[in-house]
Each structure stands twice: as structure tokens, then as C-alpha cells.
Design a protein around this motif. Structure first.
Motif, PDB file in Angstrom:
ATOM      1  N   ASN A  96       0.816  -1.211   0.000  1.00 28.08           N
ATOM      2  CA  ASN A  96       0.000   0.000   0.000  1.00 28.08           C
ATOM      3  C   ASN A  96       0.851   1.262   0.000  1.00 28.08           C
ATOM      4  O   ASN A  96       0.489   2.263  -0.628  1.00 28.08           O
ATOM      5  CB  ASN A  96      -0.944  -0.004   1.197  1.00 28.08           C
ATOM      6  CG  ASN A  96      -2.150  -0.902   0.971  1.00 28.08           C
ATOM      7  OD1 ASN A  96      -2.634  -1.030  -0.146  1.00 28.08           O
ATOM      8  ND2 ASN A  96      -2.632  -1.539   2.028  1.00 28.08           N
ATOM      9  N   GLU A  97       1.960   1.235   0.718  1.00 27.74           N
ATOM     10  CA  GLU A  97       2.891   2.372   0.686  1.00 27.74           C
ATOM     11  C   GLU A  97       3.337   2.644  -0.746  1.00 27.74           C
ATOM     12  O   GLU A  97       3.336   3.791  -1.212  1.00 27.74           O
ATOM     13  CB  GLU A  97       4.101   2.081   1.577  1.00 27.74           C
ATOM     14  CG  GLU A  97       5.103   3.208   1.683  1.00 27.74           C
ATOM     15  CD  GLU A  97       4.764   4.228   2.759  1.00 27.74           C
ATOM     16  OE1 GLU A  97       5.388   5.302   2.750  1.00 27.74           O
ATOM     17  OE2 GLU A  97       3.882   3.950   3.601  1.00 27.74           O
ATOM     18  N   ALA A  99       1.794   1.750  -3.512  1.00 27.30           N
ATOM     19  CA  ALA A  99       0.659   2.180  -4.323  1.00 27.30           C
ATOM     20  C   ALA A  99       0.350   3.659  -4.111  1.00 27.30           C
ATOM     21  O   ALA A  99       0.090   4.396  -5.073  1.00 27.30           O
ATOM     22  CB  ALA A  99      -0.566   1.336  -3.973  1.00 27.30           C
ATOM     23  N   LEU A 100       0.359   4.093  -2.867  1.00 28.14           N
ATOM     24  CA  LEU A 100       0.056   5.491  -2.567  1.00 28.14           C
ATOM     25  C   LEU A 100       1.144   6.418  -3.094  1.00 28.14           C
ATOM     26  O   LEU A 100       0.855   7.506  -3.623  1.00 28.14           O
ATOM     27  CB  LEU A 100      -0.129   5.661  -1.062  1.00 28.14           C
ATOM     28  CG  LEU A 100      -1.348   4.938  -0.485  1.00 28.14           C
ATOM     29  CD1 LEU A 100      -1.239   4.831   1.040  1.00 28.14           C
ATOM     30  CD2 LEU A 100      -2.649   5.630  -0.879  1.00 28.14           C
ATOM     31  N   HIS A 126      -5.080  -0.027   6.177  1.00 25.58           N
ATOM     32  CA  HIS A 126      -4.183  -0.196   5.038  1.00 25.58           C
ATOM     33  C   HIS A 126      -2.732  -0.472   5.430  1.00 25.58           C
ATOM     34  O   HIS A 126      -1.866  -0.507   4.559  1.00 25.58           O
ATOM     35  CB  HIS A 126      -4.246   1.036   4.130  1.00 25.58           C
ATOM     36  CG  HIS A 126      -5.606   1.299   3.563  1.00 25.58           C
ATOM     37  ND1 HIS A 126      -6.250   0.405   2.731  1.00 25.58           N
ATOM     38  CD2 HIS A 126      -6.478   2.334   3.746  1.00 25.58           C
ATOM     39  CE1 HIS A 126      -7.439   0.889   2.398  1.00 25.58           C
ATOM     40  NE2 HIS A 126      -7.605   2.049   2.998  1.00 25.58           N
ATOM     41  N   THR A 132       0.557   4.730   5.555  1.00 28.08           N
ATOM     42  CA  THR A 132      -0.614   3.866   5.393  1.00 28.08           C
ATOM     43  C   THR A 132      -1.537   3.908   6.604  1.00 28.08           C
ATOM     44  O   THR A 132      -2.759   3.816   6.460  1.00 28.08           O
ATOM     45  CB  THR A 132      -0.204   2.415   5.105  1.00 28.08           C
ATOM     46  OG1 THR A 132       0.611   1.914   6.176  1.00 28.08           O
ATOM     47  CG2 THR A 132       0.557   2.313   3.799  1.00 28.08           C
ATOM     48  N   ILE A 175      -8.639   5.085  -2.481  1.00 21.41           N
ATOM     49  CA  ILE A 175      -8.225   3.754  -2.037  1.00 21.41           C
ATOM     50  C   ILE A 175      -9.355   3.110  -1.244  1.00 21.41           C
ATOM     51  O   ILE A 175      -9.958   3.739  -0.372  1.00 21.41           O
ATOM     52  CB  ILE A 175      -6.920   3.799  -1.218  1.00 21.41           C
ATOM     53  CG1 ILE A 175      -6.460   2.372  -0.853  1.00 21.41           C
ATOM     54  CG2 ILE A 175      -7.024   4.689   0.007  1.00 21.41           C
ATOM     55  CD1 ILE A 175      -5.037   2.321  -0.291  1.00 21.41           C
ATOM     56  N   GLU A 177     -10.912  -0.943   0.262  1.00 21.85           N
ATOM     57  CA  GLU A 177     -10.928  -2.398   0.352  1.00 21.85           C
ATOM     58  C   GLU A 177     -12.263  -2.879  -0.222  1.00 21.85           C
ATOM     59  O   GLU A 177     -13.306  -2.489   0.295  1.00 21.85           O
ATOM     60  CB  GLU A 177     -10.836  -2.858   1.807  1.00 21.85           C
ATOM     61  CG  GLU A 177      -9.624  -2.371   2.572  1.00 21.85           C
ATOM     62  CD  GLU A 177      -9.823  -2.532   4.068  1.00 21.85           C
ATOM     63  OE1 GLU A 177      -9.537  -3.633   4.596  1.00 21.85           O
ATOM     64  OE2 GLU A 177     -10.297  -1.567   4.704  1.00 21.85           O
ATOM     65  N   ILE A 208      -7.331   2.650  -6.339  1.00 20.56           N
ATOM     66  CA  ILE A 208      -6.517   1.604  -5.705  1.00 20.56           C
ATOM     67  C   ILE A 208      -7.440   0.651  -4.960  1.00 20.56           C
ATOM     68  O   ILE A 208      -8.229   1.083  -4.103  1.00 20.56           O
ATOM     69  CB  ILE A 208      -5.505   2.216  -4.718  1.00 20.56           C
ATOM     70  CG1 ILE A 208      -4.610   3.248  -5.411  1.00 20.56           C
ATOM     71  CG2 ILE A 208      -4.662   1.113  -4.073  1.00 20.56           C
ATOM     72  CD1 ILE A 208      -3.758   4.057  -4.439  1.00 20.56           C
ATOM     73  N   ASP A 210      -7.309  -2.204  -2.278  1.00 20.56           N
ATOM     74  CA  ASP A 210      -6.504  -2.889  -1.272  1.00 20.56           C
ATOM     75  C   ASP A 210      -7.080  -4.296  -1.102  1.00 20.56           C
ATOM     76  O   ASP A 210      -8.095  -4.491  -0.456  1.00 20.56           O
ATOM     77  CB  ASP A 210      -6.554  -2.110   0.045  1.00 20.56           C
ATOM     78  CG  ASP A 210      -5.800  -2.789   1.181  1.00 20.56           C
ATOM     79  OD1 ASP A 210      -5.481  -3.993   1.068  1.00 20.56           O
ATOM     80  OD2 ASP A 210      -5.553  -2.130   2.209  1.00 20.56           O
ATOM     81  N   THR A 236      -3.276  -3.937  -4.551  1.00 13.60           N
ATOM     82  CA  THR A 236      -2.257  -4.370  -3.604  1.00 13.60           C
ATOM     83  C   THR A 236      -2.676  -5.682  -2.967  1.00 13.60           C
ATOM     84  O   THR A 236      -3.860  -5.928  -2.728  1.00 13.60           O
ATOM     85  CB  THR A 236      -2.035  -3.321  -2.499  1.00 13.60           C
ATOM     86  OG1 THR A 236      -3.266  -3.102  -1.795  1.00 13.60           O
ATOM     87  CG2 THR A 236      -1.543  -2.013  -3.086  1.00 13.60           C
ATOM     88  N   MET A 250       2.400  -5.131  -5.412  1.00 13.52           N
ATOM     89  CA  MET A 250       1.575  -4.077  -5.985  1.00 13.52           C
ATOM     90  C   MET A 250       1.461  -4.355  -7.474  1.00 13.52           C
ATOM     91  O   MET A 250       2.479  -4.516  -8.159  1.00 13.52           O
ATOM     92  CB  MET A 250       2.192  -2.705  -5.766  1.00 13.52           C
ATOM     93  CG  MET A 250       1.365  -1.574  -6.365  1.00 13.52           C
ATOM     94  SD  MET A 250       2.243   0.013  -6.418  1.00 13.52           S
ATOM     95  CE  MET A 250       3.468  -0.281  -7.695  1.00 13.52           C
TER      96      MET A 250
END
Length: 391
Positions: A96-97, A99-100, A126, A132, A175, A177, A208, A210, A236, A250
Motif C-alpha cells: 500500500n505504501e 501504491a500510494l 491499510h 498507510t 483507495i 478495500e 486503488i 486494497d 495491492t 503491488m
């Protein structure tokens, strides 16, 4: 050890399939799978073989070179999904880090330093890096450490009006889930996911997904997005990908990755190491098979039926939510806040479960749990409910 965890008194020392044994030799049915990590149970022979064979070749060579297991795994992930590029790391937080960071880098490269806003959802989770955990929608995890990074906007899930107000020209990412795990195994409505896709496209922001918990067969689809009709720009994943060996990934498109994550922009010392990728490839080959995914769906329906019956029998659950072999049993209001205590009672009855917040008992079994192990665990779960709720 630093006291950031409050573990149960059970100390498992050996596992096989969906059973664990503690120091005293007592056996437990594992309904937690290491928080949805040991996707093929314990000591799976195919994973042991992959680990042993790769360990005899090469463990680590750094990212100054590439390696065959990483190349094979990346190719399989891309072939099975929308993705064309993969970045390997060691955990969901790191995925996730990445992706962001990628989403912000893409937006800043294209539009300038103002386009950094990230839209996230209250109750989401996240990861535990500072970035995150700030994006995750649970202030209890990010408070007390000074100011959070700028540009993060939290709204309630399924609040369409708030979403439309929040997304704008400076939004770089949304982002979500697709199944919100830590807040109770709550599937996001497909129409809301479609709105996220439409707004992200309209404002040229990255969508994104998650799938750290929901991915890798957990819901009965290889990845949860495949059942929604919505395709993200970045996905992710981690947890079940390695079957218990630490690995994260990712996934994204060539257009996004190649233009904005050029050499030196991001990295990971251990990410994509041969040991992790060899085990993950063996895991992926099994969990991606149609037969295994079909069995996940069948066993999930059976587990949900039995859990709902148990809830009615003892009057303890107001809802049982099922997303494959990932179930959330929400306690009735009179038992609010007691999920953690029930976790201990379940262990005393010989079944290991999880929680998803103070009011939800979470179950995440191995994807290949046998029918006998599943029913034995449910029998023990029934006994725990009798002791805990009917006392």
C-alpha cells in the motif's frame, strides 16, 4: 518483546493442515489462518518442497539482479489479472505504501504539486507505516505521533454525497478495500465501487483496490474485484499470497508504472527475493485453480449456514456476513464489545478465531481446509458459544 501485542496464552509449536498443537500437546482447529495468511494451512507439502528446493539454490541476491522465481511469479500475476507490471515487497503495508506513492508521483508528474489528495474511508485499514496508517480510517492507530501527512480525506463508506463533495481536481487517488476487513468483513456495494471508478476516471485519479486480505482466493474469486465488474488502476495484495512466507505485491498497468516508477524512485531490499517468490509461486498455482476456488465457495456456504444456525441457537449474532472463507459474525447489541473475550473462550474450546473490531468475531480458515476439519472447528465453535453466551 516490545508490548505492542497482547497475545493469548496459547503458544502453538506445530501445525499440520488446519490443526495446531500447543506446548502441552493440545490440538486446536485454526479458524484464523494467521489473519488470513496461511492460505493453504500449515506444513503444506507443495510449499515445503518449493521452499526446500529454492533454499538449496539461492536465498537472496538483491535487486541489482533479478531472479527466476520473481520473473515467473510476476508473469503469472499479470496473466491472471488486469495488471501488466508488478512490484514485490514484504507485506501489505509496504504494498500500500508503494501504491500510494505511485499514485501521488503520477499525479504530481502530470499536474503539479497540488494534486496530492487521497480519498479513503472511515473504518478502513491499510497498514502500519506512518503513511498507510494515516490513510487508514481508524484514528486510534495513527494518533499520538504528531501531524499526519497532508492531503488525506476520510469519508464514510457508501456515502455518495460525501464522496462527490470530496473528489475533485486535486484528488490523486481513491483507495478502498472491496471487502472491508478490520471493521467487520463488510463487502462494498458494487454500485458504490462503480461510482468510485467513474469519479476516479473523471478526475484522472488512480483507483486503488486494497486486496491484502480479500485477494488470493479468500472470497472464492482469485481477487475480489473480479466479482464486482470494476477494474482498479492499482491493486495491492499480500497475506495469503505467500501461504505464510512474507511477501507483498503491488499490481498495476504498464502506462502507470513505466512512466512514474523509474529506477531509483522506489525499492525494497528483500522484496522479490527468490525464497519468497518460489513459495508464493507454488501457493499461487494452487489457489488460482478453478477447482480450489469452487471448493472455497462450497465450504463458505456450508460454514455460513452452520454459523447462522449457531447464532439463532444461542441468540448471539445479529448477522453473519460471508465473503468466501472469510466470515464476520456480528454480535447482538447486548453482547457489544465482547468479541475479544469470546476469542479467548473459543481457544479454550479448541478453535482459534479472530476479531474484526470489538463486536465482530472473524473467521478466516485455510482455503483448503478439509470438510472434517471445518466441521470439527464449527462443532468446537458451537461449544464455545454455548459456554460463553448461554452461561
Amino acid at each position: 518483546m516490545v508490548p505492542v501485542f497482547a497475545p493469548l496464552s496459547v503458544v502453538p509449536v506445530r501445525g499440520e493442515g488446519s490443526r495446531l498443537w500447543d506446548q502441552q500437546g493440545r490440538d486446536y482447529i485454526d479458524f484464523g489462518a494467521g489473519v488470513a495468511v496461511t492460505s493453504l494451512g500449515h506444513a503444506h507439502p507443495v510449499l515445503l518442497k518449493a521452499l526446500q528446493e529454492q533454499a538449496a539454490k539461492v536465498w537472496h541476491i538483491s535487486n541489482y539482479y533479478t531472479n527466476e522465481p520473481a520473473l515467473r511469479l510476476a508473469a503469472k500475476l499479470c496473466a491472471a489479472t488486469f495488471a501488466e507490471r508488478v512490484f514485490f515487497c514484504n507485506s501489505g503495508a509496504e504494498a500500500n505504501e508503494a501504491a500510494l506513492k505511485l499514485a501521488r508521483k503520477r499525479a504530481v508528474d502530470k499536474y503539479g504539486p497540488e494534486k496530492i489528495d487521497i480519498i479513503a474511508f472511515n473504518g478502513s485499514f491499510h497498514g502500519r507505516t506512518f503513511f498507510t496508517v494515516s490513510v487508514g480510517g481508524q484514528a486510534k492507530y495513527s494518533s499520538g505521533m504528531g501531524p499526519n501527512p497532508a492531503g488525506i480525506v476520510h469519508i464514510d463508506l457508501h456515502d455518495e454525497a460525501a464522496l462527490r463533495r470530496a473528489v475533485g481536481k486535486n484528488t490523486c487517488a481513491i483507495i478502498v478495500e472491496p471487502v472491508v476487513g478490520e471493521s467487520g468483513v463488510v463487502p462494498v456495494k458494487p454500485e458504490f465501487l462503480k461510482l468510485l471508478r467513474d469519479l476516479a476516471t473523471e478526475h484522472d485519479a488512480a483507483l486503488i483496490f486494497d486486496e491484502v486480505q480479500s485477494g488470493n482466493g479468500r472470497t472464492g474469486a482469485l481477487y475480489a474485484y473480479m466479482n464486482t465488474g470494476v477494474q482498479p488502476d492499482i491493486l495491492t495484495t499480500a497475506k495469503g499470497l505467500g501461504g505464510g512466507f512474507p511477501i507483498g505485491a503491488m499490481l498495476t498497468t504498464a502506462a502507470i508504472a513505466d512512466a512514474h516508477f523509474t529506477p531509483g524512485v522506489h525499492g525494497s531490499t528483500f522484496g522479490g527475493n527468490p525464497l519468497a517468490c518460489a513459495v508464493a509461486e507454488a501457493t499461487f498455482d494452487i489457489i488460482s485453480s478453478p477447482e480450489v476456488l469452487a471448493e472455497v465457495r462450497r465450504k463458505a456456504a456450508h460454514a455460513a449456514t452452520r454459523l447462522r444456525a449457531i447464532g439463532e441457537k444461542y441468540g448471539c449474532f445479529q448477522e453473519v456476513r460471508e465473503s468466501g472463507l472469510w466470515l464476520g459474525c456480528e454480535l447482538k447489541p447486548e453482547y457489544a464489545g465482547r468479541a475479544g473475550a469470546f476469542m479467548g473462550a473459543a481457544a479454550e474450546s479448541g478453535v482459534l478465531v479472530l476479531v474484526a473490531g470489538p463486536n465482530v468475531v472473524r473467521i478466516a480458515t485455510s482455503l483448503v481446509i478439509t470438510d472434517e476439519e471445518l466441521d470439527t472447528g464449527l462443532d468446537r465453535f458451537d461449544s464455545a458459544c454455548q459456554r460463553f453466551f448461554a452461561a
